[in-house]
Design a protein around this motif. Structure first.
Motif, PDB file in Angstrom:
ATOM      1  N   VAL A 115       0.837  -1.202  -0.038  1.00 41.32           N
ATOM      2  CA  VAL A 115       0.038  -0.032  -0.082  1.00 41.32           C
ATOM      3  C   VAL A 115       0.880   1.225  -0.030  1.00 41.32           C
ATOM      4  CG1 VAL A 115      -1.657   1.431   1.359  1.00 41.32           C
ATOM      5  CG2 VAL A 115      -2.232  -1.032   1.079  1.00 41.32           C
ATOM      6  N   ASP A 116       0.511   2.283  -0.908  1.00 39.65           N
ATOM      7  CA  ASP A 116       1.413   3.540  -1.077  1.00 39.65           C
ATOM      8  C   ASP A 116       2.552   3.515  -1.867  1.00 39.65           C
ATOM      9  OD1 ASP A 116      -0.337   4.888   0.617  1.00 39.65           O
ATOM     10  OD2 ASP A 116       1.059   4.933   2.396  1.00 39.65           O
ATOM     11  N   LYS A 162      -0.785   5.751  -7.451  1.00 39.71           N
ATOM     12  CA  LYS A 162      -0.707   5.053  -6.194  1.00 39.71           C
ATOM     13  C   LYS A 162      -1.381   4.116  -5.656  1.00 39.71           C
ATOM     14  CE  LYS A 162      -0.887   7.504  -2.326  1.00 39.71           C
ATOM     15  NZ  LYS A 162      -0.965   8.667  -1.112  1.00 39.71           N
ATOM     16  N   LEU A 163      -0.658   3.141  -5.180  1.00 35.57           N
ATOM     17  CA  LEU A 163      -1.653   1.889  -4.684  1.00 35.57           C
ATOM     18  C   LEU A 163      -2.338   2.158  -3.397  1.00 35.57           C
ATOM     19  CD1 LEU A 163      -2.171  -1.119  -5.641  1.00 35.57           C
ATOM     20  CD2 LEU A 163      -0.211  -1.849  -4.355  1.00 35.57           C
ATOM     21  N   LEU A 164      -3.659   1.939  -3.434  1.00 34.84           N
ATOM     22  CA  LEU A 164      -4.573   2.200  -2.130  1.00 34.84           C
ATOM     23  C   LEU A 164      -4.821   1.044  -1.360  1.00 34.84           C
ATOM     24  CD1 LEU A 164      -7.004   4.553  -3.950  1.00 34.84           C
ATOM     25  CD2 LEU A 164      -5.127   5.309  -2.146  1.00 34.84           C
ATOM     26  N   LYS A 165      -4.863  -0.171  -2.008  1.00 37.78           N
ATOM     27  CA  LYS A 165      -5.472  -1.501  -1.419  1.00 37.78           C
ATOM     28  C   LYS A 165      -4.817  -2.571  -2.225  1.00 37.78           C
ATOM     29  CE  LYS A 165      -9.928  -1.574   0.834  1.00 37.78           C
ATOM     30  NZ  LYS A 165     -11.362  -1.910   0.679  1.00 37.78           N
ATOM     31  N   LYS A 189      -6.740  -1.681  -5.643  1.00 37.04           N
ATOM     32  CA  LYS A 189      -7.258  -0.461  -5.936  1.00 37.04           C
ATOM     33  C   LYS A 189      -6.283   0.741  -5.781  1.00 37.04           C
ATOM     34  CE  LYS A 189     -10.848   2.591  -3.826  1.00 37.04           C
ATOM     35  NZ  LYS A 189     -12.068   2.126  -4.591  1.00 37.04           N
ATOM     36  N   GLU A 246      -5.271   4.978  -7.150  1.00 37.17           N
ATOM     37  CA  GLU A 246      -5.735   6.471  -7.444  1.00 37.17           C
ATOM     38  C   GLU A 246      -4.485   7.069  -8.572  1.00 37.17           C
ATOM     39  OE1 GLU A 246      -5.602   9.589  -4.575  1.00 37.17           O
ATOM     40  OE2 GLU A 246      -4.259   8.278  -3.371  1.00 37.17           O
TER      41      GLU A 246
END
Lengths: 321, 176
Positions: free
Chosen positions: B69-70, B86-89, B98, B100
């Motif tokens: 994550v991040d 950027k990776l959220l999940k 997930k 963004e």
């Protein structure tokens, strides 16, 4: 004399029964949810007992915000693209009046007694004060940039707006419709919720992924509680705050005594509007991506039901009656 | 480059709130593809956040943080534009991640505040890959020009998803 005493006991017993009933029930029970479906341009009325949509009303203008009159007879819907406040007769389930308001009406809240409705305008950076009886706009109160959420204290004295692009909460005196103060909160506050005692306000801060807890009397932030990603709105039930996290697809549960997150409940995708049953048994969450109104059981801290609603539910505001 | 910069500055000057404001109507797109392959095999191809080689529009991926994550990545498109994400999940059990977009020029992809989920479900030899996105149009104020409208945003995102999913199906079913 004997009969008199008997009657007295009977009356006392009835009073006690009524009192315990009132305590158990808290405030009047709610039976319906009014869910704004932004993509579908409609309002879904959901019967809470069956979790079924009992009526869909055409609204138009990309409806987002929602509030209920104190007596539950009227629903107030904002349409940011239509630039309107739409008054819905809740019992008749039809649009009663459409009022042109500002440039981007979003958050909305109803005064408990004086019939005024407060509409936050995203682009005009104002709160429009609309008389729900005449449909006329009275005062226009300058606040911070892009006010989004708006809430009224239970005693009707103050109106608070979450001014998203100023990172601030504005305090408005409801008697004079003047901004009397402001408090800096976290980054990009969106939803704002006031507790039933009128003591504290809670903002969901989209930019800093936390919730600001304000003491209303002093106007000071008393705590900042980290939650999930992109928090949107807050509901209060059973001594806890429930916060929708849009990007995390979850609801953070904050214990209001310790002001710590005690649980995180997974919900459907993109949770937004959230509101609590007044007796604190359930919290209802509109999940924008999945077109669903989910019910969280407050005691179980779990999703125990869902209603399918229209496309893009936001239900931003107090949407139960 | 200079022209792009000038265009960007002109936009900023005209609409100073555009960078931070958040228009009133979020859009969503969901596209799916059925693939004749087990979900595990499909996830092997798409489940690495640092690898977008299955998407025909992506020429290069540079990133940091793997699948944590991040984690971040910058996609360089065949057309030359870039998209920073950027990776959220990241959930390998559900075969889903997930992310963004943290930075993109609206002329590369006409969206703002974009988040997306890529996932694969299925059993046996059949999978369904789903790609979902939530975003605002490229123009964050009222009355957008047509190339930055809601419809333009939906069309562009649908095009990205369709091209990627159709190429993914072809690649995997060809034994790639």
């Amino acid at each position: 004399m004997g009969a008199h005493i008997e009657r007295l006991w009977w009356a006392l017993g009835l009073a006690a029964l009524a009192l315990s009933g009132a305590l158990a029930a808290g405030r009047p029970a709610v039976t319906e949810a009014f869910v704004t479906n932004q993509s579908a341009d409609t309002l879904s009325i959901v019967e809470l007992a069956s979790l079924k949509v009992v009526q869909t009303i055409e609204i138009g203008g990309k409806p987002a915000g929602i509030a209920m009159s104190h007596d539950g007879k009227l629903a107030f819907v904002t349409a940011p693209e239509g630039k309107e406040l739409i008054v819905v007769d809740a019992a008749a389930r039809r649009v009663a009046r459409r009022i042109k308001v500002g440039r981007g009406p979003l958050g909305v809240a109803a005064h408990p007694t004086n019939g005024q409705v407060y509409v936050a305008d995203w682009y005009a950076h104002k709160i429009f004060v609309v008389d729900s009886k005449t449909g006329t706009i009275g005062a226009q109160v300058e606040v911070g940039k892009s006010p989004s959420g708006v809430a009224v204290t239970p005693d009707g004295r103050l109106v608070l707006s979450a001014d998203r692009d100023s990172n601030e909460v504005s305090f408005i005196d409801a008697a004079t419709n003047r901004r009397v103060g402001g408090t800096m909160v976290g980054e990009r506050p969106f939803g704002i919720t006031i507790d039933a005692e009128g003591k504290r306000a809670y903002t969901a801060n989209v930019g800093s992924n936390d919730v600001s807890v304000l003491d209303i009397a002093s106007g000071k932030v008393v705590a900042t509680v980290p939650v999930g990603r992109r928090p949107y709105a807050v509901a209060l039930a059973g001594g806890r705050a429930f916060v929708t996290n849009q990007y995390a697809s979850s609801v953070s549960v904050i214990d209001l005594a310790s002001l710590k997150v005690v649980a995180t409940v997974d919900v459907a995708e993109y949770p937004e509007g959230i509101a609590a049953d007044p007796d604190g048994a359930y919290v209802y969450v509109a999940c924008w991506f999945d077109n669903m109104l989910q019910r969280i059981d407050v005691a179980k801290m779990a999703v125990t039901g869902a209603a399918d609603v229209g496309d893009g539910p936001r239900a931003f505001g107090l949407f139960l009656r | 480059m200079v022209r792009a910069l000038a265009f960007g500055l002109a936009l900023l000057a005209l609409f100073p709130v555009a960078a931070s404001a958040h228009g009133p109507t979020r859009q969503k797109v969901t596209e799916t593809v059925e693939i004749n392959a087990p979900p595990e095999k499909v996830w092997e191809v798409i489940g690495n956040f640092q690898d977008m080689s299955w998407h025909p529009a992506v020429a290069k991926v540079e990133g940091e943080g793997g699948n944590a994550v991040d984690a971040t990545r910058v996609l360089t498109l065949g057309s030359g534009g870039t998209i920073a994400e950027k990776l959220l999940k990241y959930d390998p059990d559900k075969k889903s991640y997930k992310y963004e977009i943290t930075d993109v020029d609206v002329r590369v992809l006409p969206v703002n505040n974009y988040s997306s989920t890529l996932s694969v479900k299925g059993e046996g030899g059949t999978s369904v890959v789903e790609w979902r996105g939530a975003f605002y149009r490229g123009f964050m104020n009222n009355d957008p020009p047509p190339e930055l409208s809601d419809e333009a945003a939906r069309t562009a995102v649908t095009g990205v998803y369709r091209a990627g999913l159709d190429a993914l199906k072809a690649k995997i079913e060809a034994g790639g």
